[in-house]
Structure formats: structure tokens, C-alpha cells
Write an enzyme that holds these catalytic residues in place. Structure first.
Site, PDB file in Angstrom:
ATOM      1  CG  ASN A  42      -1.970  -1.032   1.220  1.00 16.55           C
ATOM      2  OD1 ASN A  42      -2.272  -1.611   0.190  1.00 16.55           O
ATOM      3  ND2 ASN A  42      -2.539  -1.307   2.385  1.00 16.55           N
ATOM      4  CG  ASP A 236      -0.826   1.315   4.789  1.00 15.88           C
ATOM      5  OD1 ASP A 236      -0.052   1.404   5.761  1.00 15.88           O
ATOM      6  OD2 ASP A 236      -1.564   0.338   4.601  1.00 15.88           O
TER       7      ASP A 236
END
Length: 285
Positions: A42, A236
């Protein structure tokens, strides 16, 4: 300069539920096909979409999920020359999301346990971004190697655990900051953690934005209130945009503002989705 991300790659199964289950409770909902996830993947995709030249290093299995993750990274423009194929199955995560966007996540680590820091290239002037979903000993080895050659290290302490080594920049959310504060006997704010640890500390605060403390640094950057569909991947996206901003040579207020914008945009769609540089710039101003 380029960014190296060392970390996890998962196949995520996202369950949409009316409410998150209590211990022992079964809640019926809906789930779709597996989608790409894992904090390392991510963050690598988020950084690439935010404009950074990015290489991802980690491990996946020789299975359909691993092939899906490889293809996803390549489509995002991420260099996967450091992504190993190993004998263990690709990691999987069950992500439960309720109607308010809150989540609970269970992970089967699989191939992530076989990610090896020795395969990660280090170079002076570069930047490496790590998380805590691969073995702590591998993170410790990479932090030592990177800092020895003058490479900046950003560590996202997620999930919370004892520090595997001292990074240049530590990123924590509020629960992770509280965990560290308990270990080190200090306050959970960024300034207290910086005083206790010595590194730059960035603490994300959800809708309230983020704060940062370091030598001569004491900043707070407000967040962007947007309609929340799902908070999965918001942290993320924040970390990836932070790394991209640092590589672009932006000052800390601009870095934090762009990271906050990326994190907010990630909440507007289901799954671990990352905004691109154009969307981040439009929101950050």
C-alpha cells in the site's frame, strides 16, 4: 533519488458489515474478491502515485494471489525487482469494515515472514520506508545498513511493537504512540516521544491531522474533513505521500499537508486505495 519500500504484501478480503463483531459474535455481511493490500505494498503504491520513483522489496508466494500483487505493483509503476517469490503462500488479510468506516483486521503472514532485508539495496542520499508486518530482525538489519551508508530511514511502527532500531523519522498513530509512551515512560504526544527517543516523530491524529516534533521542529497540520467510506489504508497513503514529499525536497509543513490530503482521500473509497499526485495537490492546495 529514489525510494525503497521494504514490507508486506497481502491479498485482502474485505467484508462489509453492519457492525464489527464482538468477541464470540457472528455478523453477516458481504465480501468481494481478493484485492491488493499489505502495509508495504500500500505504501509503495501510495508513494508512486504521489510522484516518487519507488522500488518495493518483500516476498509473495508462487500462487494466484502473488501474481495479482505483482501485476498491481507493476501497473502502479513500482519497480518489483526486489519482490521475491518464495515457497510459502502469499499473505492474506480479512478486513472487516462497518457502516462508519471503522475496521478490524486479521492477517495470515505467509510469505511476509520470508521477506529478507539482505535483498534490499541501500545507497547514500536515498530513502527507505519500513513497517512492522515483516520480521523485526529483518527491519533491524535494514535500519542498521541504511543508516550506515547515510540513507534516511522512515519507520511506520504499525502494528505497534518495540522499536527494531532507531529510524531518522518515526511515524505512529495515536494507539501506537500510546504503546511507545508506555514502554518509554513518557507522554504520547510527538514532542514527548521525540525527547525520549531522539528521532523525528510524526503522529497522525485522524481527522485532526498530524503533528511532528524534531530538532527545532514543532508542527501541527490540520486534517481534511471528508465523507468516510472506509479508513483501511489511510495511514499507508499518509506514509507513502510523506516519503514522496521528502524525496521531492518539500519543507515539513508542505510534506505534512500533502500526507494529510492523501490520507483523507484514501478514506473516501473502500479498500486500501491511494490518491494520485493530481488529487493530492488539488486537495492540499
Amino acid at each position: 533519488m529514489s525510494l525503497v519500500v521494504f514490507g508486506s504484501a497481502n491479498a485482502d478480503f474485505v467484508f462489509s458489515l453492519p457492525q464489527l463483531p464482538a468477541p464470540g459474535e457472528t455478523v453477516l455481511g458481504e465480501a468481494g474478491a481478493a484485492i491488493p493490500g499489505g502495509k508495504g505494498l500500500n505504501q509503495a503504491i501510495a508513494a508512486a502515485r504521489a510522484g516518487a520513483v519507488t522500488r518495493f522489496c518483500g516476498a509473495v508466494g508462487a500462487d494466484a494471489h502473488g501474481a495479482m500483487l505483482r501485476a498491481t505493483l507493476m501497473e502502479a509503476g513500482v519497480d518489483i525487482s526486489g519482490l521475491a517469490e518464495v515457497s510459502a503462500p502469499t499473505a492474506m488479510a480479512a478486513v472487516m469494515v462497518d457502516g462508519q468506516g471503522r475496521n478490524q483486521i486479521a492477517v495470515s503472514s505467509g510469505a511476509n515472514r520470508l521477506a529478507r532485508a539482505g535483498a534490499v539495496p541501500v545507497s547514500p542520499g536515498g530513502l527507505v520506508l519500513l513497517q512492522m508486518e515483516v520480521p523485526a530482525a529483518e527491519n533491524a538489519a535494514l535500519i542498521a545498513r541504511a543508516r550506515a551508508v547515510g540513507m534516511r530511514v522512515v519507520l511506520n511502527l504499525a502494528p505497534a511493537a518495540a522499536l527494531p532500531g532507531l529510524p531518522d523519522i518515526l511515524v505512529v498513530n495515536e494507539p501506537e504512540a500510546a504503546f511507545l509512551a508506555g514502554l518509554h515512560g513518557c507522554g504520547a504526544d510527538a514532542a514527548s516521544l521525540h525527547a525520549a527517543l531522539g528521532c523525528i516523530v510524526a503522529r497522525t491524529l485522524g481527522e485532526a491531522g498530524a503533528e511532528l516534533a524534531g530538532p527545532g521542529l514543532a508542527l501541527h497540520c490540520p486534517g481534511f474533513p471528508l465523507a468516510v467510506a472506509d479508513t483501511v489504508g489511510a495511514g499507508d497513503a499518509w506514509c507513502g505521500a510523506l516519503a514522496a514529499g521528502l524525496l521531492a525536497g518539500l519543507d515539513w509543513p508542505a510534506v505534512l499537508r500533502r500526507a494529510n490530503a492523501a490520507g483523507a482521500l484514501a478514506c473516501t473509497r473502500m479498500g486500501a486505495w491511494s490518491a494520485d499526485a493530481r488529487a493530492i495537490s488539488a486537495l492540499a492546495g
